[in-house]
Design a protein around this motif. Sequence first.
Motif, PDB file in Angstrom:
ATOM      1  N   ARG A 752       7.655   5.216   2.842  1.00 27.42           N
ATOM      2  CA  ARG A 752       6.431   4.648   3.492  1.00 27.42           C
ATOM      3  C   ARG A 752       6.299   4.859   4.907  1.00 27.42           C
ATOM      4  NH1 ARG A 752       5.255   4.591  -0.847  1.00 27.42           N
ATOM      5  NH2 ARG A 752       5.152   2.842  -2.223  1.00 27.42           N
ATOM      6  N   GLU A 753       7.379   5.095   5.505  1.00 25.11           N
ATOM      7  CA  GLU A 753       7.259   5.227   6.964  1.00 25.11           C
ATOM      8  C   GLU A 753       6.746   6.638   7.399  1.00 25.11           C
ATOM      9  OE1 GLU A 753      11.477   6.404   5.444  1.00 25.11           O
ATOM     10  OE2 GLU A 753      10.025   4.837   5.358  1.00 25.11           O
ATOM     11  N   LEU A 754       6.616   7.694   6.239  1.00 25.94           N
ATOM     12  CA  LEU A 754       6.208   8.861   6.512  1.00 25.94           C
ATOM     13  C   LEU A 754       4.526   9.073   6.037  1.00 25.94           C
ATOM     14  CD1 LEU A 754       8.976  11.237   5.340  1.00 25.94           C
ATOM     15  CD2 LEU A 754       8.532  10.479   7.439  1.00 25.94           C
ATOM     16  N   VAL A 755       4.390   8.115   4.982  1.00 25.37           N
ATOM     17  CA  VAL A 755       3.067   8.298   4.478  1.00 25.37           C
ATOM     18  C   VAL A 755       1.835   7.570   5.506  1.00 25.37           C
ATOM     19  CG1 VAL A 755       1.310   7.053   2.719  1.00 25.37           C
ATOM     20  CG2 VAL A 755       3.621   8.073   2.049  1.00 25.37           C
ATOM     21  N   LEU A 756       2.138   6.684   6.250  1.00 30.08           N
ATOM     22  CA  LEU A 756       1.050   6.268   7.213  1.00 30.08           C
ATOM     23  C   LEU A 756       0.393   7.258   8.039  1.00 30.08           C
ATOM     24  CD1 LEU A 756       2.379   2.477   8.078  1.00 30.08           C
ATOM     25  CD2 LEU A 756       0.468   3.205   6.322  1.00 30.08           C
ATOM     26  N   SER A 799      -3.865   3.244  -1.304  1.00 25.89           N
ATOM     27  CA  SER A 799      -4.183   1.844  -0.495  1.00 25.89           C
ATOM     28  C   SER A 799      -2.764   1.030  -0.923  1.00 25.89           C
ATOM     29  CB  SER A 799      -5.502   1.295  -1.080  1.00 25.89           C
ATOM     30  OG  SER A 799      -6.383   2.076  -0.963  1.00 25.89           O
ATOM     31  N   GLN A 800      -2.497   1.204  -2.031  1.00 25.52           N
ATOM     32  CA  GLN A 800      -1.014   0.288  -2.466  1.00 25.52           C
ATOM     33  C   GLN A 800      -0.101   0.746  -1.443  1.00 25.52           C
ATOM     34  OE1 GLN A 800      -0.023   0.642  -6.406  1.00 25.52           O
ATOM     35  NE2 GLN A 800       1.465  -1.116  -6.275  1.00 25.52           N
ATOM     36  N   ALA A 801       0.126   2.014  -1.163  1.00 25.69           N
ATOM     37  CA  ALA A 801       1.143   2.481  -0.467  1.00 25.69           C
ATOM     38  C   ALA A 801       1.005   1.939   1.035  1.00 25.69           C
ATOM     39  CB  ALA A 801       1.167   3.967  -0.228  1.00 25.69           C
ATOM     40  N   ILE A 802       0.009   1.932   1.522  1.00 29.59           N
ATOM     41  CA  ILE A 802      -0.297   1.390   2.804  1.00 29.59           C
ATOM     42  C   ILE A 802       0.118   0.101   2.744  1.00 29.59           C
ATOM     43  CG2 ILE A 802      -1.906   0.948   4.724  1.00 29.59           C
ATOM     44  CD1 ILE A 802      -3.609   3.466   3.597  1.00 29.59           C
ATOM     45  N   CYS A 803      -0.502  -0.777   1.910  1.00 29.81           N
ATOM     46  CA  CYS A 803      -0.195  -2.203   1.962  1.00 29.81           C
ATOM     47  C   CYS A 803       1.335  -2.631   1.848  1.00 29.81           C
ATOM     48  CB  CYS A 803      -0.762  -2.939   0.751  1.00 29.81           C
ATOM     49  SG  CYS A 803      -2.519  -3.009   0.727  1.00 29.81           S
ATOM     50  N   SER A 804       2.021  -1.742   1.025  1.00 31.25           N
ATOM     51  CA  SER A 804       3.394  -2.037   1.018  1.00 31.25           C
ATOM     52  C   SER A 804       4.280  -1.720   2.294  1.00 31.25           C
ATOM     53  CB  SER A 804       4.031  -1.481  -0.349  1.00 31.25           C
ATOM     54  OG  SER A 804       3.778   0.006  -0.332  1.00 31.25           O
ATOM     55  N   SER A 810      -0.331  -3.613  11.004  1.00 29.39           N
ATOM     56  CA  SER A 810      -1.092  -3.157  12.483  1.00 29.39           C
ATOM     57  C   SER A 810      -1.610  -1.859  11.998  1.00 29.39           C
ATOM     58  CB  SER A 810       0.215  -2.941  13.192  1.00 29.39           C
ATOM     59  OG  SER A 810       1.069  -1.957  12.720  1.00 29.39           O
ATOM     60  N   PHE A 811      -1.882  -1.666  11.086  1.00 30.29           N
ATOM     61  CA  PHE A 811      -2.562  -0.312  10.621  1.00 30.29           C
ATOM     62  C   PHE A 811      -4.049  -0.366  10.538  1.00 30.29           C
ATOM     63  CE2 PHE A 811      -4.184   2.988   7.636  1.00 30.29           C
ATOM     64  CZ  PHE A 811      -3.666   4.100   8.341  1.00 30.29           C
ATOM     65  N   HIS A 812      -4.819   0.496  11.471  1.00 32.39           N
ATOM     66  CA  HIS A 812      -6.103   0.276  11.266  1.00 32.39           C
ATOM     67  C   HIS A 812      -6.677   1.598  10.356  1.00 32.39           C
ATOM     68  CE1 HIS A 812     -10.239   0.818  12.540  1.00 32.39           C
ATOM     69  NE2 HIS A 812     -10.198  -0.682  12.991  1.00 32.39           N
ATOM     70  N   PHE A 813      -7.285   1.038   9.069  1.00 33.96           N
ATOM     71  CA  PHE A 813      -7.519   2.085   8.199  1.00 33.96           C
ATOM     72  C   PHE A 813      -9.102   2.164   8.455  1.00 33.96           C
ATOM     73  CE2 PHE A 813      -7.596   2.987   3.141  1.00 33.96           C
ATOM     74  CZ  PHE A 813      -7.511   4.268   3.695  1.00 33.96           C
ATOM     75  N   SER A 814      -9.427   3.365   8.978  1.00 30.79           N
ATOM     76  CA  SER A 814     -10.893   3.672   9.403  1.00 30.79           C
ATOM     77  C   SER A 814     -11.572   4.017   8.217  1.00 30.79           C
ATOM     78  CB  SER A 814     -10.910   4.692  10.490  1.00 30.79           C
ATOM     79  OG  SER A 814     -10.085   5.934   9.824  1.00 30.79           O
ATOM     80  N   ARG A 815     -11.190   4.457   7.115  1.00 32.92           N
ATOM     81  CA  ARG A 815     -12.025   5.068   6.017  1.00 32.92           C
ATOM     82  C   ARG A 815     -12.118   3.817   4.773  1.00 32.92           C
ATOM     83  NH1 ARG A 815     -11.088  11.269   5.114  1.00 32.92           N
ATOM     84  NH2 ARG A 815     -13.058  10.811   4.000  1.00 32.92           N
ATOM     85  N   LYS A 816     -11.745   2.516   5.282  1.00 35.42           N
ATOM     86  CA  LYS A 816     -11.794   1.450   4.471  1.00 35.42           C
ATOM     87  C   LYS A 816     -12.944   1.169   3.858  1.00 35.42           C
ATOM     88  CE  LYS A 816     -10.905  -3.655   3.991  1.00 35.42           C
ATOM     89  NZ  LYS A 816     -10.376  -4.719   4.575  1.00 35.42           N
ATOM     90  N   ALA A 817     -14.042   1.149   4.776  1.00 37.22           N
ATOM     91  CA  ALA A 817     -15.249   0.790   4.285  1.00 37.22           C
ATOM     92  C   ALA A 817     -15.890   1.831   3.328  1.00 37.22           C
ATOM     93  CB  ALA A 817     -16.453   0.518   5.510  1.00 37.22           C
ATOM     94  N   THR A 848      -8.738  -4.286  -4.689  1.00 38.41           N
ATOM     95  CA  THR A 848      -7.729  -4.964  -4.497  1.00 38.41           C
ATOM     96  C   THR A 848      -6.795  -4.655  -3.160  1.00 38.41           C
ATOM     97  OG1 THR A 848      -7.980  -5.711  -6.740  1.00 38.41           O
ATOM     98  CG2 THR A 848      -5.949  -6.450  -5.471  1.00 38.41           C
ATOM     99  N   TYR A 849      -6.326  -3.435  -3.157  1.00 44.90           N
ATOM    100  CA  TYR A 849      -5.414  -3.155  -2.155  1.00 44.90           C
ATOM    101  C   TYR A 849      -6.316  -2.784  -0.828  1.00 44.90           C
ATOM    102  CZ  TYR A 849      -1.943  -2.818  -5.751  1.00 44.90           C
ATOM    103  OH  TYR A 849      -1.249  -3.056  -6.902  1.00 44.90           O
ATOM    104  N   LEU A 850      -7.322  -2.491  -0.934  1.00 38.74           N
ATOM    105  CA  LEU A 850      -8.133  -2.296   0.336  1.00 38.74           C
ATOM    106  C   LEU A 850      -8.552  -3.514   0.953  1.00 38.74           C
ATOM    107  CD1 LEU A 850     -10.554   0.298  -1.044  1.00 38.74           C
ATOM    108  CD2 LEU A 850      -8.742   0.840   0.773  1.00 38.74           C
TER     109      LEU A 850
END
Length: 1559
Positions: A752-756, A799-804, A810-817, A848-850
């Motif tokens: 997870r620390e490398l995925v973000l 998305s699940q990886a980011i959530c977990s 603190s992560f700002h997911f710019s492509r969420k919308a 759900t994860y987004l």
Amino acid sequence: MTESYVKKLSTILLDAVTDKDPLVQEQVCSALCALGESQPEEALSAWEEHLQQHGKLAHPYRTMILRAMEVVVSSHISELDKDMARAIILLASSEMTKVKELVCDWQQAASNVLVAVGKRFIGRVMEEMLSKFQPGVLPHYFVVQTLANLSVSNVFGMVPFLTSILNTMLPMLGMAKHDTMRVVFCCALQHFSESTLEYLANLDQAPDPTVRKDAFATDIFSAYHILFHQWLQSREAKLRLAVVEALGPMSHLLPSEKLEEQLPKLLPGVLALYKKHAETFHVSKSLGQILEAAVSVGSRTLEVQLDSLLAALHAQICVPVESSSPLVMSNQKEVLRCFTVLACRSPDRLLAFLLPKLDTNNERTRVGTLQVLRHVINSAAAQMEVKKPFILSSMRLPLLDTNSKVKRAVVQVISAMAHHGYLEQPGGEAMIEYIVQQCALPPETERPGPGSEDPTADSVRAVSVSTLYLVSTTVDRMSAVLWPYLLEFLTPLRFTGALTPLCKSLVHLAQKRREAGADALLIQYDDSKGTLPSPYAITTRLLAVCSNPYLGDGRGAASLRLLNVLHRDIHPLLHQRWATTIPLLLDYLDEYTEETLSQKEWEEKLLMFLRDTLTVVPDNTWICQLSLEMCKQLSCYSEAPQEKNFLYKCIGTTLGATSRKEVVRERLQELLETARYQEEAEREGLARCFGICAISHLDDTLAQLEDFVRSDVFRKSIGIFNIFKDRSENEVDKVKSALILCYGHVAAQAPRELVLAKVESDILRNVFQCFHTKVLGIKVETKDPALKLCLVQSVCMASQAICSSAQASSFHFSRKAELVAQMMEFIKAEPPDSLRTPIRKKAMLACTYLVPLEPALEEQARSDMIHGCLHSVMAVVPGPEGEDGDQESLYLDTTHALEDLLTSLLRRNMTPQGLQIMVEHLSPWIKSPRGHERVRALGLSACLLRFFLEHLHISALVPFHNLGLLVGLFSPRCADLWPATRQEAVSCVYSLLYLQLGYEGFSQDYRDDVAEQLLTLKDGLVHPDPAVLLHTCHSIAQIIAKRLPPDQLISLLLTMFESLGDPDKNCSRAATVMINSLLKERGNMLLEKVPEIVSVLRSKLQETREEHILQAAQHSVYLLASQHRAAVVSSLLGSPLPFDSHTCTLWRALAVEPSLTAQVLGLLLERMSRDVPFKESRAFLLSSSPNRVATLLPLAATCALREVVLAPASGPAVLELYPQLFVALLLRVSCTVGVQLPRTLQAKERRSASSALDPRTFEPCSSAVDALQAVLLRGGNEDVVQRMELEGGWELLRTSAGHEEGVTRLASAMAKFAGPRLPLVMKALVCTQSSVYEIQRVTSTAFLAELLNSNVVNDLMLLESLLNNLVARQKDTCAGVRRLVLRGLANIASSSPDKVRAHGPQLLTAMIGGLDDGDDRHSLVALEAMAGLARLLGLVEPQDLRPVLLHVAIRIRPFFDSDKMEFRSASICLFGHLNKACHGDCEDVFLEQVVGGLAPLLLHLQDPQAPVAGCCAHRPADLPCACVAPTWSVKNWRLPSRSTCRRARACTLVNSSTPPAST
């Protein structure tokens, strides 16, 4: 137990034997046997005596007794004394031979008794039998039968008698002419021969060891001659079979030379019987005995007969065997016994005959031959030893046969070969391979149809599996043959089905070899000629098949056990680790079944096992070699996607364990180039491989994927028609799908620390680069659902990886919308009515994860997301019953995804408002007319409410302000047509009540006794009976009422009112039940809300015509009124006039309970009198008179009263308030005569008339008349109503001109038909005499006046009070009242003429007062006074009349000349009555008035009005004759003298006299 008692009991039982009931007979026999078992001697004696004494007892009953005797004798033979035995023998002999005819049951029972006794007392029995077996006399059938059976049951005791028996019997054979006797003789010879052979075989135990076979040879041959040459030729099949059965054992006793001499005839003769009999068991058995006898004497004749024997026997063995036919099975055994005899005698000839038969294509021939071959291999092993190569070579064609029967026979032959060393010969390996092939047969193939004789493939496979294991474990000589040869069958794909038996056999063989040499390797690859699989191949193969552990009879456990045994051969370092881990895996498999095992968890355990293995072996070379072998075996699993998918995971795990990056890149590149992208399972497996590999090699994995994307495969020329030069568009989409999926799994599995850091820049960028296709710079929408699905899955995993991740907040997911919009686009593109792909499920999971990620979605986007997802799932039409499980599973997964999405959205706004927003989105589906949509919506609602309750955190006590609305939405669904919906609805209400408790401050673990009752009510909702459902709903409403805050009650009720129009009638009914239950329990709090509730009820009734809603609304109004009468009445009175049918319905609901009805009627009466009945207004400024306009409240109250009274249940209340109702409505009628509707209602009435909505015109007076009619009818005065109807009284009441007459007729009808009610009515009317409204006083006076016209006032003693009341009203300001008072007083003359004299002065005073009434401009009072006086004069006392006579005469004279006909007529009529009433002193006074009025009277004879003229013509009869006799001519008229007047008083003119025409 005494003897006498046993005898007595036996007698009772024996007498009961003759009972007609078979069940009783059976019980009696059982009782006899039990008695005999306990006291055999006494019982047998009693039975014997009974049979002796009852000689005429029918034979069926004698049979039962004899059978009981046989049972007792057989079990207690050692206890019998000689005397009892002799008595039984004599009895049984007598019973058996008593009649010459055959009575089989009876005589057989007696014979059996003799045989039983003969086991010990053979001499005595034989003595008796021989006495009946005399030379020259054909014996009884059962004598011979008994001798035969004795020879079987007591061999050693019987054989010494056989010589004499045979000597006596042989002459009898020629005497036997009937087949029955011949058959019994054959049977006897058969048993005699068998007994002799048994005796000779056991001479060491025999009492006479000197007995020799020769002693019987001559007699047996003589008998043989008769049987074979004479009786065998019989046409009777039974006799032929008896003969052939006897010939078998007899052949052993024939002299050798005689047997040799007879064989050329005997064998063909016996073989010929095969063609004559369908059941050939006895023939085969006899033939086998004959062949054994022939071989025992070394017969040379057999060689000559061998071919015919083999052919006949082979034909018998090829007969299809039916398991249901024991004789056929027995026949085959006897035939095989014959083959054994021949195999030992001539093995070469036998094989020369059999082996060519294996080459034929006939199934029965081949199967039969294989059966014989197996039998001779087992039974003639010594003779077949040198024939092994020939037998093995002859199996070549049978091994190729695909017939299941042949296969099974071949396997059985191979099994026999294995036990006798055949498989050690050259060609034996082919036999082993054949067995393994049959073990690999798929169980589901080769299923025969019903009635088929073909054994199933399962049967063949089962026999093969059993054979392989038995050969491996029980035949020691096969160990060297099978090990390590069986290892060669592990890896070939075609032997996959045989893996379980192979592994079991290999485990056993390996353990045996391990025990023999503990430290040596089991597999010696140097000696294997390169055919044995490598340790890597074995590991890969066994690990791959373990992924589906229960397939193939549990191949997972078998494979793991084999791996455990081969640990040293796999790698020397694995022993300790595998000794620990593999037993744990085996235990895990034992805990579960194929249905309960979690495939995901099992595969994870296997991968963990692999990781442990790779950790124990720190050898990069070994690991790389293993990964290479795994990649090689991938292609072997094209038909096994599950195993292939798992093998991909194993490859990823193995690559993750190596430190050689170049090997990782090389293997990943190889996988990308060789993958079969068209297969979904392969794409999934490839992606999982990359994901697992990324755990240890994230950068290398991403780099390899990007390199592949940039490779030639993805270089395309910019053109529409050659997007991929070497691949079609569909193929390229599949490649893209796999790559997108790979990126998703990489994101899901990598640290997870490398995925973000890489999720947007590397992973999602490449994902969308693969997804979007551009042609000439234009984005082209893909049509491949697989590509869409892979994109959705990848987005979901990313998305699940980011959530977990720990840094997710603190992560700002710019492509969420952008991602949410893309997912919603996919969801909306799916067909709303069907569910074919998991796209919408995966897309919702991605959303759900987004949702929790930052930045938050805008409100509109959230609403669109909820609406779109609900519409996509809810409307899906359920499949038919019994649809495939995959479709059902997909739907359930999609529903769960929707639940997760909604709970994720709810989590962002955990407030009552947030919950209500979610429920509002679900509300249309909750109320859907389609059952499946309601079920889903309620299920989602229950899920959301449970989530909200479980995550409820309240820092301060705040109200749950929308509780009532939510409970009102869900609770009516407790009676839904669908049971699942009902259950979910209760769950929703249950959660809502606990939410309320939570908001009240209770802890989450608090359990409320009232709320918990809902769970017990769930069982009642399963019941389909509507009555049960509604009763349960009533109980639920009571629970809700106890826990609902007061401020939520009205919102709950209003919401439930909305459910009244529910398309589901059950829910609508439930809503009505619950509403009324709530009103009953908590209605006392709703005073201020009554108008609102009544208004809603009215509107709901206007929307529906359902009967149950109508009834429920009535009950609701009743419940409200019982608690808030005035408010309900006021609310209903505020309804628009005229009342529509629904409002009328509600009014009638108030008449349910008498006390309430009375109170409501009282309120309506009060409302009628509260306001003025009308107001005067001028329609135009210049109009001469004002118009009377009805006021609304009294008008509404009148209409309401009518509706209440129309209800049949209002009867008691109407009777209670009858006087008040009658008087009030009568006065209401009077006040509304000629009164108009208010202008607003006039306009409405005109519209109603123009649209013809209501044929009955609405107007104030008519409404009052209708109400009065209703009261009369409900009060039981139908006769009054009918009389008024007949006389037109109702119409008169409605008109100004006829109203007074109408009241009069009503009073008359009441007096006639409703007398008992009049006292109270009169009392009430008297109270209204002081009304400010003249018309009311007129009406009441008219009614009372008319009552005096009836005798009922005397009956009811009302005269005095009525009279006083009317007299008191003489001074009324209204002339009409005064006039009616006079009429009433005059009516006494009709009803009570005898009372007139008593009240004469009072009556006359009133009448004279009327004549003198100066306030009446129209003199109507005087007119009424004249009419009244005319009626009273004849009844008053003369002394009362005398003082007023002159005054009356003077007062009426002016009316003679009145312009009005009524006045002239009345005055003239009264004048005549005055004349009649004059007597005595008053005559002279009145004479002057007569003379003065005579001229006008004579003139009025010519009055233009006929009534006046008529009165004048009749009145002269009242005048004195002297006054009128000389005055017929006017011109001759003169004043008569006084004497003439006196004479005239003595006579009168005839009434029919008329003046001459000239007058």
